[in-house]
Write a protein that holds these residues in place. Sequence first.
Motif, short mmCIF file in Angstrom:
data_model
loop_
_atom_site.label_atom_id
_atom_site.label_comp_id
_atom_site.label_asym_id
_atom_site.label_seq_id
_atom_site.Cartn_x
_atom_site.Cartn_y
_atom_site.Cartn_z
N ASN A 188 -2.87 -9.99 6.60
CA ASN A 188 -1.66 -8.85 7.43
C ASN A 188 -0.67 -9.24 6.47
OD1 ASN A 188 -1.61 -10.34 8.95
ND2 ASN A 188 -2.16 -8.85 10.76
N GLU A 189 0.27 -8.71 6.55
CA GLU A 189 2.18 -8.83 6.15
C GLU A 189 2.33 -10.34 7.32
OE1 GLU A 189 4.53 -4.96 8.19
OE2 GLU A 189 4.57 -5.40 6.36
N PRO A 248 -16.14 -1.95 6.62
CA PRO A 248 -14.63 -2.04 6.08
C PRO A 248 -13.97 -1.65 7.15
CG PRO A 248 -16.68 -0.19 5.63
CD PRO A 248 -17.29 -1.15 6.69
N ILE A 249 -12.34 -1.99 5.86
CA ILE A 249 -10.76 -2.46 6.34
C ILE A 249 -10.48 -1.17 5.86
CG2 ILE A 249 -11.26 -4.57 6.99
CD1 ILE A 249 -9.18 -5.25 4.99
N THR A 250 -9.02 -0.74 6.47
CA THR A 250 -8.63 0.63 6.03
C THR A 250 -6.46 -0.05 5.76
OG1 THR A 250 -9.32 2.45 8.27
CG2 THR A 250 -6.90 2.44 7.39
N LEU A 251 -6.76 0.14 5.10
CA LEU A 251 -5.00 -0.38 4.50
C LEU A 251 -3.92 0.59 4.30
CD1 LEU A 251 -6.08 -1.57 0.98
CD2 LEU A 251 -5.57 -2.76 3.22
N THR A 252 -3.34 0.56 5.65
CA THR A 252 -2.51 0.77 5.80
C THR A 252 -1.20 1.88 4.99
OG1 THR A 252 -2.89 1.15 8.35
CG2 THR A 252 -0.51 2.25 8.31
N VAL A 307 1.05 -1.28 -0.18
CA VAL A 307 -0.08 -0.15 0.02
C VAL A 307 0.76 1.05 0.22
CG1 VAL A 307 -1.65 1.42 1.27
CG2 VAL A 307 -1.95 -1.42 0.84
N ASN A 308 0.73 2.07 -0.60
CA ASN A 308 1.55 3.56 -1.23
C ASN A 308 0.66 4.42 -0.83
OD1 ASN A 308 3.35 1.39 -2.41
ND2 ASN A 308 2.24 1.82 -4.59
N GLU A 309 -0.67 4.56 -0.28
CA GLU A 309 -1.22 5.20 0.45
C GLU A 309 -2.55 5.21 1.18
OE1 GLU A 309 -4.72 9.18 -1.95
OE2 GLU A 309 -2.57 8.28 -2.88
#
Length: 782
Positions: free
Chosen positions: A683-684, A714-718, A656-658
């Motif tokens: 996740n990683e 919804p989920i947040t990608l950091t 994720v870049n943004e």
Amino acid sequence: MLLKNTKVRITWKFIGLMLISLFIFGLSGCADKPTFVPKELEDADSYMSVFYVSPSGDDANLGSYDAPFKTVAKAQEAIRAVNQNMTSDIAVVLREGTYSLSSSLKFTNVDGGTNGHNVKYMAYPDEEVNLSGGVKLGNWKNEGNNIYSTSVSAGFIRNLYVNGERATLARYPNGNTYATANEWDYENRIIRVYKDDLHGATDFEMVMYMEWSESLVNVDSVSIDGDIATLNLAPWEAEAMFIRRWHEFQYRDDMFCYFQNAIEFLDNPGEFYYDKPAGKLYYMPREGENLNTAEVIAPALTNVIRIEGTSSDEKVSNLAFEGLTVEYSAFSDIVDYGFIELQTGHYAMNRLSGASLGHDVPKGLVQVENAEYISLEYLTIRHSGGTGINFHSGVRHSSIRGCRVDDTSASGIIIAPFIDGVITNQNLYLPIDDDITCNHITISNNYITQAGVEFHRSAALVNVLGYQIEIANNEVAYSNYTGISNGWGWSLNEYVLKDNIITRNHVHHIGMMGNDLGGIYNLNNQPRSEITYNYIHEIGKTGMGLSPLAPADGIYLDEGTNNMVVSHNQIAYANENTRLILYHGAGEDIVEENNKGILQGDTLDQEIIAAAGVQGEYRTILEYLDRQDNSDIVLGIVYGNMVNDEAGLFGYKMKVNETAVLEGLGRYYLPGNHQEHTLTIYNENKEKIASCVVNMATDDKDMQNFVYADFKEPITLTEGEEYYLVSEEFEDGDWYLSNSSQMYLSEKFSVIGIARGENLTSVRNLNSVFVGIGLKLASSDQ
């Protein structure tokens, strides 16, 4: 209803003044409603005669607005009494409903316009008019094991539709999986396969995938020797398969194949089989289908509309068809000939001399021969067992505009096929009689989709041997083989082909069941012809042929291509991403300039892209305009082979870049997909974050061909973190994209490698993916 708005446009052209009159006099409570007569807005006396037809009418009526005819045939009869010396156009207005036809609507020399005026058949405003070549089936009997039967008396049934959805002729293996042949025996003209693949069937069809063609043969009998079954082909198929030229290298012992059209193969929901001797049709319903209430239709007619002049020099002329839906046709020639394909839907039908075979192509829902000044506009052409629209021979000064052609077993539109098996007294490359050629034809602003559904190597839009053919501003999409195919002959010699213009077309999601193809494909020397200003993207191949090296290019200039201009084409995400255009045996007199490819590092010209495809008022024919558009997230996908040989988790790893909010995931749709798949994001640290289930049987695809589902929340990608996106796949289940595929996302994300297995094993390879999993972001993040 797709054509609702377009029909308003069509019929306002014809009935504007009288609609105003009706408004003035009042539409309700009026004891003396005036006769409703279509008029041109600019000329109240523009029509010489007007006739009305309604399913609730009566052929004993006068054919007026208040007393319409019941059948189109009766309207034809009335026209023949008044069209010998026309002073203006004649109109036939069809009222809403389905016209179930027991025979084709045939239009001959006595049905056309005269003195330059047209006879026009059109739909009433805001009403859906269906001309159907199908027969409704009912009275189903439960045979057990979720198989139902009904009594039918028909010469053949090869296609079936349940609630408008195409059913599958019973086959093995199921879905889009394939068996392999065992041996080709040239000397005895037989094929050997593995006994267990036949499930005891002895009377069936075998379908074989080759490089650029596909063949279907009728099997007469089977001989068993241990684990091997020897297939004894029907006499014509045995002859045609083994003597034809140019195809020898396509044969190999382990060729992909499948077997169909036997009750022994009827074991999967959505499959059917017709037992002609017993007069019974068997069907296994899909989940949710109730045969007591379902509309089940078996196509029966070869053509629904057939326009045919007396001869090549005595043509039917000046006919127009507007705003009608033409649906449900059958293709019967398989019974006699099988389908031994030469290229792009041309099948062998007789032997000319030596190893030279004669050919034809599947007939069209709308079939046109020996005709001129024919106009097809705003038609919906769908559910064809053969071709959609076939301008077969001797057609000139005609047009196809604003039509939607959807779900055709063979090509959507074909012009001037190589019918050396039909016309045998002339060289079709250089005919002595120009009247047999197709020329001065415009094909513009049409939407052609889901072509080659049954005969998978049929190109969607084809000009074979026509000259002065303009193919402009069409959208060709979601089809199994080449998008637009132009030309025939494989030679640098100058033949009949010339002055053909292919420009401003939008071609995408092509090659979904084939290889050795192009978004736009060209053959032979064609002086003063052009391939210009087209937008071509998502051109793939599936590896169903023999060679994994067979090409799938944005533009494919095959043997003999010469004396053409190829310029200003915009190409994105074609399978062959190391080159922009494929030259294969082409000549040296080709002007190539200003073509751009996104995978070659070019910036595409957005003005050219905007001007490509269906334009203006014709855009109302595009069925996907209400689909979700995620093109700013999923920029493009290049699919390599389709596989289903392993079960488990398959997908890719992403950085994720943004920071963004993710609402759900989508799975890329491939032909025949129908299962449910769980899509999961980890996740990683390989901890599950969220999942959703997509149903691939749904028609709810987005404009990039993904089927989406939402998470529970919804989920947040950091920003800066990495994630795994995977789909649960099944062995011998839905096809999914192999790791030779690539997906390109917006600058917010980077695909950094494939991922697979319970351990989410990742191999770093930029843009490489399994399956193809799309991202559904919150609207604020798009």
